[in-house]
Each structure stands twice: as structure tokens, then as C-alpha cells.
Design a protein around this motif. Structure first.
Motif, short mmCIF file in Angstrom:
data_model
loop_
_atom_site.label_atom_id
_atom_site.label_comp_id
_atom_site.label_asym_id
_atom_site.label_seq_id
_atom_site.Cartn_x
_atom_site.Cartn_y
_atom_site.Cartn_z
N PRO A 1 98.02 -11.43 35.34
CA PRO A 1 97.31 -12.27 36.31
C PRO A 1 96.08 -11.56 36.85
CG PRO A 1 99.27 -11.34 37.31
CD PRO A 1 99.32 -10.96 35.86
N TRP A 2 95.00 -12.29 36.95
CA TRP A 2 93.74 -11.71 37.38
C TRP A 2 93.73 -11.47 38.88
CZ3 TRP A 2 92.22 -16.30 34.12
CH2 TRP A 2 92.06 -15.94 32.78
N PHE A 3 92.84 -10.56 39.30
CA PHE A 3 92.66 -10.32 40.72
C PHE A 3 92.06 -11.56 41.39
CE2 PHE A 3 93.28 -6.05 39.38
CZ PHE A 3 93.64 -5.32 40.50
N PRO A 4 92.42 -11.84 42.62
CA PRO A 4 91.82 -12.99 43.32
C PRO A 4 90.30 -12.83 43.41
CG PRO A 4 93.73 -12.16 44.52
CD PRO A 4 93.45 -11.16 43.44
N ASN A 5 89.60 -13.93 43.19
CA ASN A 5 88.14 -13.89 43.22
C ASN A 5 87.63 -13.61 44.63
OD1 ASN A 5 85.35 -14.42 42.68
ND2 ASN A 5 85.65 -16.52 43.39
N ARG A 6 86.70 -12.68 44.74
CA ARG A 6 86.03 -12.39 46.02
C ARG A 6 84.51 -12.47 45.89
NH1 ARG A 6 89.07 -7.78 45.37
NH2 ARG A 6 87.13 -6.60 45.22
N ASP A 7 84.00 -12.20 44.69
CA ASP A 7 82.57 -11.94 44.56
C ASP A 7 81.77 -13.03 43.87
OD1 ASP A 7 83.12 -9.48 45.71
OD2 ASP A 7 83.30 -8.44 43.77
N PHE A 8 82.42 -14.11 43.43
CA PHE A 8 81.72 -15.10 42.61
C PHE A 8 81.85 -16.50 43.20
CE2 PHE A 8 83.00 -11.60 39.90
CZ PHE A 8 81.83 -11.32 39.21
N ASN A 9 80.79 -17.28 43.02
CA ASN A 9 80.82 -18.70 43.34
C ASN A 9 81.13 -19.44 42.04
OD1 ASN A 9 80.33 -21.41 43.84
ND2 ASN A 9 78.58 -21.01 45.18
N PRO A 10 82.36 -19.93 41.86
CA PRO A 10 82.73 -20.53 40.58
C PRO A 10 81.81 -21.66 40.14
CG PRO A 10 84.69 -20.17 41.93
CD PRO A 10 83.50 -19.88 42.81
N SER A 11 81.32 -22.44 41.06
CA SER A 11 80.49 -23.59 40.70
C SER A 11 79.14 -23.18 40.12
CB SER A 11 80.29 -24.50 41.90
OG SER A 11 79.53 -23.83 42.91
N GLN A 12 78.72 -21.94 40.36
CA GLN A 12 77.41 -21.49 39.91
C GLN A 12 77.48 -20.62 38.65
OE1 GLN A 12 75.35 -19.64 43.18
NE2 GLN A 12 75.34 -21.52 44.41
N LEU A 13 78.67 -20.37 38.16
CA LEU A 13 78.80 -19.52 36.97
C LEU A 13 78.29 -20.24 35.73
CD1 LEU A 13 82.35 -17.97 37.49
CD2 LEU A 13 80.14 -16.84 37.80
N LYS A 14 77.69 -19.49 34.83
CA LYS A 14 77.31 -20.02 33.53
C LYS A 14 78.55 -19.96 32.65
CE LYS A 14 74.16 -19.42 29.63
NZ LYS A 14 73.06 -18.58 29.05
N LEU A 15 79.08 -21.10 32.29
CA LEU A 15 80.35 -21.15 31.57
C LEU A 15 80.14 -20.84 30.09
CD1 LEU A 15 83.15 -21.95 32.84
CD2 LEU A 15 82.95 -24.05 31.53
N PRO A 16 80.93 -19.92 29.51
CA PRO A 16 80.84 -19.69 28.06
C PRO A 16 81.11 -20.97 27.29
CG PRO A 16 82.13 -17.96 29.13
CD PRO A 16 81.89 -19.01 30.17
N GLY A 17 80.47 -21.12 26.15
CA GLY A 17 80.53 -22.37 25.40
C GLY A 17 81.89 -22.70 24.84
N TYR A 18 82.80 -21.72 24.74
CA TYR A 18 84.11 -22.01 24.16
C TYR A 18 85.12 -22.47 25.20
CZ TYR A 18 85.98 -17.52 25.81
OH TYR A 18 86.41 -16.47 26.60
N LEU A 19 84.67 -22.66 26.47
CA LEU A 19 85.57 -23.10 27.53
C LEU A 19 85.18 -24.50 28.01
CD1 LEU A 19 85.81 -19.87 29.73
CD2 LEU A 19 87.34 -20.63 27.90
N ARG B 1 86.57 -22.84 35.98
CA ARG B 1 85.61 -22.02 36.69
C ARG B 1 86.30 -21.06 37.66
NH1 ARG B 1 80.33 -23.08 36.53
NH2 ARG B 1 79.66 -24.77 35.12
N GLN B 2 87.34 -21.54 38.32
CA GLN B 2 88.08 -20.65 39.22
C GLN B 2 88.77 -19.53 38.44
OE1 GLN B 2 90.58 -23.62 41.06
NE2 GLN B 2 89.17 -23.94 42.78
N ALA B 3 89.31 -19.88 37.27
CA ALA B 3 89.94 -18.86 36.42
C ALA B 3 88.91 -17.86 35.92
CB ALA B 3 90.65 -19.53 35.26
N LEU B 4 87.75 -18.35 35.50
CA LEU B 4 86.71 -17.46 35.01
C LEU B 4 86.25 -16.50 36.10
CD1 LEU B 4 84.88 -16.83 32.55
CD2 LEU B 4 83.20 -18.42 33.56
N ALA B 5 86.12 -17.00 37.32
CA ALA B 5 85.72 -16.14 38.44
C ALA B 5 86.75 -15.04 38.68
CB ALA B 5 85.53 -16.97 39.70
N ALA B 6 88.03 -15.38 38.59
CA ALA B 6 89.08 -14.37 38.77
C ALA B 6 89.05 -13.35 37.63
CB ALA B 6 90.45 -15.05 38.85
N TYR B 7 88.81 -13.81 36.43
CA TYR B 7 88.68 -12.91 35.27
C TYR B 7 87.50 -11.97 35.47
CZ TYR B 7 87.09 -11.82 30.45
OH TYR B 7 86.64 -11.22 29.30
#
Length: 586
Positions: free
Chosen positions: A157-175, A182-188
Motif C-alpha cells: 500500500p502506498w503512502f498517503p498523498n500529501r504533496d500532490f493535487n490529483p486533479s492536476q496530475l498528467k495521467l500516463p496514457g496506459y491508465l 488520480r488519487q491512486a497515482l498521487a499516492a504512488y
């Protein structure tokens, strides 16, 4: 030599490889101060097979650990065996995830952060790695050392997100683009940052020791991240990994290599750097000449596989693949009619984003494509990674690539033949054959406890039946998890319990015949051979239930012993484990 081994990390997800959202200053520093490899590949997309290949220099079939959590074969050597011959102190700090430990005789520190949980432990809170570096160079700075630092980050399990805004992340094309993804990607991404901080601690400890200029420092990952189309698969995101190497005085700063590297090359390379002789019996080859700039090329192709995990709910969906130096990737899927199932959709649901993919796939074409791509595979896939890094455009049915398809299919056939793995072996796998109330295990085969639903396979009366030949030579008939070992040896049949106590029959005149063991949950044991009772005993406890470990036929998992527990010297036919009633096939 220091090797920092990240856990489940895509190559594309750190700054040195172009990610502008994750902050990885120490990984990026290594890239600036050394060599960045763009074509480094894991031999498998699962932890145990990948790490076992990495540290033995042998591909998974050749070392024996093809499924996750399985052991290597008895007698397999690994990195510590080779480097200790060169006078090295060989340490692993944190996660091992290879077995049996006798085959991986590292000095082991940091056992607390080598555990899966809690997540807070994964960053070596006790600073045992840093202390080991400081203590080693203070105590004996002349003794060479190879230190493998292996935290459980950024593994789920990934660490809880603290540093990222999930809605603003550039999502990799395979997701698939959902709020939950986006919430999972931020935790990753948060967990990648935590891995980088620990890397920084190790680099700074080395600097304080004054030994940075005398140390080859390597950063890599065992396989890709646990997202659909990455970990568990042999797609590019599953097996292409970051590899950064700093070696002052030997590697030019800020260099990039496109040489095709397999992580099975790691152990041969470390042996070479340490001054050891070439080990031609290994699958991997040293890439020291690439590091020192004497050549820009390495492998013409690399091999990678997935044999999935042995969990009882899984459909067994193995794949074998080759990636060539000219950028083509060929995949052969051996059970294309079965749905692909992994931890992602069956265990963690990975931060619970998978349900959102299923929902979005009902109305969104790309989400449906990604979900279908994850769940079902055709028999063959061919990708041109030069212009299709996401591996979306399968060229296997494109007539323009018929020759390339035949060429790479033949390359894979040749590689499998070299390793000794047949198509029948791949299709069957290391799994029991299940029936309504029984299962069979083939001779020299084994199955892990994770292959069984313990609520379903919960006998009150256990039957073990089969036909044994050559019991005057014999050996181990089966190991029943860690409960007992059944043997037929020197014309006697008996069992060895976990406390090493033995109960065995008198000498038997027949050297071949039918075996029938019955064991009740109150510990009453009876064994018949050729329809005659040969042993009865009261064991005093319930040994019928599936415990931790393996059930085997004719071998001990990962061990080779002598005497009554030797690998069976003869033939075992139709070894069947039945629950409650003596069962045949349906």
C-alpha cells in the motif's frame, strides 16, 4: 558497491526519465553523475521471480522461482556465493523476498523495514542501513563491501498523498482517467518521493564515510508499478525499469546508454567489477564494458516472462516474451481464453480505483479498451516500441509485419529450448490439478498454500493415494505443507513430523504398489500398501489442514536432502490428495 533496489517502480516515473511531477532529486543526481540506461528490463514482472533472477544470474525457469513466493531449486548459487569468494562482505538491508535463505546467504540487516507492514516501517526508521555504512568503513575500510538496500517502496500500500493535487496530475496514457485513479497515482508518486528520500540518506552516509569516489553506486527497480498493464504483465510498463549507475573514474558523467540490458545481467556484472572470473553457466552477461564506455551494445534481445501468482482464485495465464535491440517486443500468451486476474482487481483493488474503471468502461471507449487490454490477451502480440511505447497497437495480425512476427516467434522458441522449458510445462505450470474433492500434484511438482482456498480445502479426514515404484530406493513421497513428510525408503513407508520424529513401517517385501494414507483431524494415522495395513499411529494433533508452505510430490521444495528425504528415486504415479471421502476424477 551499493545497489539501491526500489520496489515496483516504472522507468517513466522519475525525474531522470522525464517525469516533471514527481520530485526525485537524488535519483536525478545519480543520473547526472553517472550513466542512465533507457533499455533495462526485468526478467519477470513479479517480486520473487525478478529478484531471484537478478541475484542468481539465471532466468526464472532455470533457477526455479517462476511464481511469486516460490523458492529457487536446491543447489542454486547467488550473488553472495560469488562475491564472498572475492573477499567481499555481502549485505542486504530490508526486503529479501527470495528463498530458501540458504541459497541467498546475505548478511541480513534492517529486518524491521524488510517486513511488508506497517507502511511506516518501509523507510528504515532505525537507520540501520546508514549505521551499517558508517560502522563498516570506520571498522574495516579496506574490506570491500557489496550492500544491497531493498526497501518496500513504492510497493503498495502506498503512502498517503500529501504533496500532490490529483486533479492536476498528467495521467500516463496506459491508465483510465478517473478520480480514483488520480488519487491512486498521487499516492504512488508520494511513495516514490519517500523512496528518493531514503536513497538520499544512503548517498549522504556514503559521502560522510569518504568512500564515494571508491564506490560503484547503482539504482534500479525490480519491475513496474502495480497498475493495470504494468506489474504482473510483460508489457513494457511491467518489465522496463530504471537503471542508473555512478562509478567515479570509470563512468563518464551525464551519459545515456541505449544498450539492451536484462536484470539477469546484474550478478555477472557485479562479479566482473569485483574481479571474479566469467561464469558461463549463467544466463546473464556482464555489462561492465558498457559502463566503462568500451562498447555501446550489449544483448541482441532479452527474455522476460510472467507465470502469475499461485493464489487460489487466479486463472493461470502465463506469458513469455522477447524484446529486441531494434525495439520490437513479441509476447506469447499461453491461455488466451482465460481472464487475467491479479492483486489489482482481486486483493487490494489498488486504492479501490479498479471499480471506477469498470464503471467508466460502460460509457467511455478508452476506458473499455484499457480494461479489455488488462483482462484478455490474444495468443500473440507484437509491438514496435520505437513508435508505440504504450504497446497499444498490436501488429501480430498486420500482414506487413508477418516476417518480423515469424522472426521473433522463432527467437522465443530458440530461447525456451535453450532454457529447457517446453510449451507443455508452461501451459501446465506449477499448480495442482483440482477436482471436486481432491487434487493431484505431478512428480517433481509442488503447489503453495496460496493455491488453496482454506475454507474450501478444509478436510476432517485426509486421504493420500498413489502408486509407488522402487520403494527400496525411494525417498520423499510428499511434503504436506509444514505438517509432515511422507516417505518410502529402504523398503519402509513412514512419516516424519515437524519435530523430526519418525514413524515408519516394518520392512516390506513388495517394491511397488498402491499407497493409501488416511489421517483424521484427531491425529489417527493409518497407511496401507497393496491393500495391506503397514502402519498405524496416533499423532495426537490435527495435521490435515493446509498450513503455510508447499505440498510437493517426490521432492522437497528448494532443498535436496539425503536418505529417506532425498528426491524420490523411482516413479510416483497419480499422487492424489482427497478430502473426507476417497475421491476420483469427476
Amino acid at each position: 558497491m551499493i545497489i539501491f533496489l526500489a520496489d515496483d517502480l516504472n522507468q517513466q516515473d522519475i525525474g531522470a526519465y522525464g517525469n516533471r511531477e514527481v520530485k526525485t532529486p537524488y535519483m536525478d543526481q545519480l543520473a547526472r553523475e553517472g550513466m542512465r540506461f533507457t533499455n533495462a528490463y526485468a526478467a519477470s514482472s513479479m517480486c520473487t521471480p525478478s529478484r531471484s533472477a537478478m541475484f542468481t544470474g539465471l532466468y526464472p525457469f532455470r533457477n526455479g522461482a517462476q511464481m511469486n513466493h516460490f523458492t529457487v531449486r536446491a543447489g542454486i548459487k547467488s550473488l553472495p556465493h560469488y562475491l564472498q569468494q572475492q573477499g567481499y562482505r555481502v549485505i542486504i538491508s530490508g526486503k529479501i523476498h527470495m528463498a530458501p535463505l540458504n541459497n541467498f546467504p546475505f548478511e541480513h540487516i534492517g529486518k524491521e523495514f524488510g517486513q511488508y507492514s506497517p507502511v511506516e516501517n518501509r523507510l528504515d526508521r532505525k537507520k540501520e542501513t546508514v549505521q551499517a555504512i558508517e560502522q563498516h568503513f570506520n571498522r574495516d575500510p579496506e574490506q570491500p563491501i557489496c550492500l544491497v538496500v531493498a526497501p518496500w517502496v513504492p510497493h503498495v500500500p502506498w503512502f498517503p498523498n500529501r504533496d500532490f493535487n490529483p486533479s492536476q496530475l498528467k495521467l500516463p496514457g496506459y491508465l483510465a482517467d478517473t478520480k480514483e485513479t488520480r488519487q491512486a497515482l498521487a499516492a504512488y508518486y508520494q511513495s516514490i518521493g519517500e523512496a528518493d528520500k531514503m536513497l538520499g540518506e544512503v548517498m549522504q552516509a556514503l559521502d560522510r564515510s569518504g568512500q564515494s569516489q571508491n564506490t560503484m553506486f547503482m539504482f534500479l527497480a525490480d519491475q513496474g508499478a502495480q497498475f493495470p498493464g504494468a506489474k504482473w504483465t510483460v508489457y513494457d510498463q511491467g518489465i522496463r525499469v530504471p537503471l542508473l549507475v555512478r562509478w567515479p573514474g570509470h563512468i563518464k558523467k551525464c551519459t545515456t546508454s541505449d544498450a539492451l540490458i536484462s536484470l539477469v545481467d546484474l550478478t555477472p556484472t557485479l562479479i566482473d567489477i569485483a574481479g571474479g572470473r566469467e561464469r558461463k553457466e549463467l544466463d546473464g552477461r556482464s555489462f561492465k564494458q558498457v559502463l566503462t564506455g568500451k562498447t555501446t551494445k550489449h544483448n541482441p534481445y532479452i527474455f522476460a516472462e510472467t507465470s502469475m501468482e499461485p493464489h487460489f482464485w487466479y486463472n493461470y495465464t502465463p506469458a513469455r516474451s522477447v524484446v529486441t535491440a531494434d525495439g520490437f517486443h513479441y509476447i506469447r500468451n499461453y491461455h488466451p481464453g482465460l481472464r487475467f486476474i491479479t492483486h489489482i482487481d482481486q486483493v487490494e483493488r489498488n486504492e479501490f480505483y479498479f471499480d471506477s474503471w469498470m464503471a467508466k468502461a460502460r460509457t467511455d471507449a478508452k476506458a473499455k479498451f484499457l480494461l479489455d487490454r488488462y483482462s484478455y490477451r490474444p495468443p500473440e502480440e507484437l509491438f514496435n516500441l520505437n513508435n508505440d511505447r504504450l504497446s497499444f497497437n498490436n501488429l501480430a495480425a498486420n500482414a506487413a509485419f508477418d516476417q518480423k512476427l515469424k522472426e521473433l516467434s522463432a527467437t522465443l522458441d530458440q530461447e525456451l529450448k535453450r532454457q529447457g522449458e517446453t510449451e507443455a510445462m508452461i501451459r501446465e505450470g506449477t499448480l495442482p490439478q483440482f477436482f471436486d474433492n481432491s487434487y493431484t500434484v505431478v512428480q517433481k511438482g509442488s503447489a503453495m498454500d496460496l493455491s488453496f482456498n482454506r475454507q474450501r480445502w478444509n478436510p476432517d479426514l485426509l486421504h493420500i493415494t498413489g502408486y509407488l515404484e522402487d520403494i527400496h530406493k525411494g525417498g520423499i513421497v510428499c511434503s504436506y505443507f509444514n505438517n509432515f513428510r511422507l516417505f518410502a525408503y529402504n523398503s519402509k513407508i513412514g512419516i516424519q513430523l515437524s519435530d523430526s520424529s519418525i514413524k515408519e513401517s516394518a520392512l516390506l517385501k513388495d517394491t511397488a504398489g498402491h499407497l493409501w494414507l488416511q489421517l483424521s483431524d484427531d491425529g489417527n494415522l493409518s497407511i496401507q500398501f497393496n491393500n495391506h495395513p503397514v502402519l498405524t499411529a496416533s499423532l495426537g494433533k490435527d495435521l490435515t489442514k493446509i498450513g503455510n508452505g508447499f505440498v510437493t510430490c517426490g521432492i522437497l521444495q528448494g532443498q535436496e536432502l539425503s536418505g529417506r528425504l532425498q528426491s524420490y528415486q523411482g516413479r510416483i504415479s497419480d499422487l492424489r490428495f482427497s478430502m473426507n471421502e476417497l475421491a476420483g476424477a469427476p
